[in-house]
Design an enzyme around this catalytic site. Sequence first.
Site, PDB file in Angstrom:
ATOM      1  N   SER A   1       0.960  26.388  52.433  1.00  0.00           N
ATOM      2  CA  SER A   1       0.535  27.688  51.944  1.00  0.00           C
ATOM      3  C   SER A   1      -0.241  28.428  53.045  1.00  0.00           C
ATOM      4  O   SER A   1       0.303  28.652  54.126  1.00  0.00           O
ATOM      5  CB  SER A   1      -0.291  27.507  50.667  1.00  0.00           C
ATOM      6  OG  SER A   1      -0.486  28.728  49.995  1.00  0.00           O
TER       7      SER A   1
ATOM      8  N   ASP B   1       9.748  30.210  45.487  1.00  0.00           N
ATOM      9  CA  ASP B   1       8.310  29.958  45.571  1.00  0.00           C
ATOM     10  C   ASP B   1       7.577  31.184  45.044  1.00  0.00           C
ATOM     11  O   ASP B   1       7.799  32.291  45.528  1.00  0.00           O
ATOM     12  CB  ASP B   1       7.919  29.689  47.023  1.00  0.00           C
ATOM     13  CG  ASP B   1       6.494  29.208  47.185  1.00  0.00           C
ATOM     14  OD1 ASP B   1       5.584  29.834  46.596  1.00  0.00           O
ATOM     15  OD2 ASP B   1       6.280  28.225  47.907  1.00  0.00           O
TER      16      ASP B   1
ATOM     17  N   HIS C   1       5.545  25.848  44.373  1.00  0.00           N
ATOM     18  CA  HIS C   1       4.804  26.042  45.620  1.00  0.00           C
ATOM     19  C   HIS C   1       4.528  24.682  46.237  1.00  0.00           C
ATOM     20  O   HIS C   1       3.739  23.895  45.709  1.00  0.00           O
ATOM     21  CB  HIS C   1       3.501  26.772  45.309  1.00  0.00           C
ATOM     22  CG  HIS C   1       2.760  27.278  46.502  1.00  0.00           C
ATOM     23  ND1 HIS C   1       3.343  28.049  47.486  1.00  0.00           N
ATOM     24  CD2 HIS C   1       1.454  27.123  46.876  1.00  0.00           C
ATOM     25  CE1 HIS C   1       2.439  28.349  48.401  1.00  0.00           C
ATOM     26  NE2 HIS C   1       1.294  27.799  48.051  1.00  0.00           N
TER      27      HIS C   1
END
Length: 362
Positions: free
Chosen positions: A102, A299, A328
């Site tokens: 991320s 995502d 994610h």
Amino acid sequence: MGGSGLPDAYDVIGFDPRGTGYSTPVTCAMTPEQRGAVLGPYADNPRDVVATAAKARAVAKQCGESVTADLLPHMTTANTARDLDRIREALGERKTSFYGLSYGSYLGAAYASMFPRRGDRIVLDSVLGPRGLDVRANQRFAEGFDDRFPDFAAWAAARDDAYHLGRTPAQVTAKFFELAAARGPEFRSDTWNGLYDDASFPTLAAEWAGPARAAAGPLDGDTRAALQLQVICNDSGWPEQVGYYQRAVERERVRHPMFGPAAANVNPCAFWPVERTEPPVRVGGPGPANVLLVQNLRDPATPLSGARETRVAFGNRARMVTVDAGGHGVFTRDNACGNAVVLGYLRDGVFPAADGSCPSGR
């Protein structure tokens, strides 16, 4: 990482990034209600944007007047990448490997760009675009919502006997708009948070089927929320006119009606009290072919479009493997192919010869 072999192959290092834990925690003295300020609430009209702007100005002012305000200009991804290199130096290592998920994907991209010869095996998972979490990436949350929501709609439709949200994905989608109108902007944010992982679908469906509840929010502490805000506001330039966000909200309402007017709403970065101390990191540039990107196709937070831009930015230095999955995060999730790609590189040094893909399923 149990059973992966990574602890045997590496000295695994975790650290408190500057601004957290033992690295002098920063604060903006935010109330619990202010800690979600990065992502504005869904705006129904231009007046809602003005109301959000007033709250965003207050948070920005608090950051500029906090007891750690002297540290404020120094909370940047570039500086955290420099900190990573100091850790490498302190350990006496010539090179370091990195896995980042991320926002961590942008930190890893920055490190690989700023210190190309000091990185060994670099893995970026769930990849932000090459400009990090800027205004465009913020708006892309709505794109991610649209990419991912059909997975939940199909899942819920297949379980209509249990949740009664609709017998078809179209009916579940209609239920979303019905509940959003009745429950307000928190419902949309709660749904987006529930799309991060298939394992959250039962809880999300039960919340839809039950009474409305107060949103917990994605960040649960002032330091964490303050640091996130400080880094993204310092990393890039954000539009400063409220009118920009009003126009963006109306544009995104047409493009992405489920979540666009939330992702495009104004946040404290528009009123940031300090100027950037250096230009944003330029992701890419010359260096070794050692950057592996892994990315789910659907995502909700870091959509495929941003990952593709980062892939282009690194050129021949990178390979990207996409996974036909939603949610994610690729590594340590349920796709055996995706896990094997990451382990094959980190543990065994197998860098893909070309970009590739992993099918759905395990």
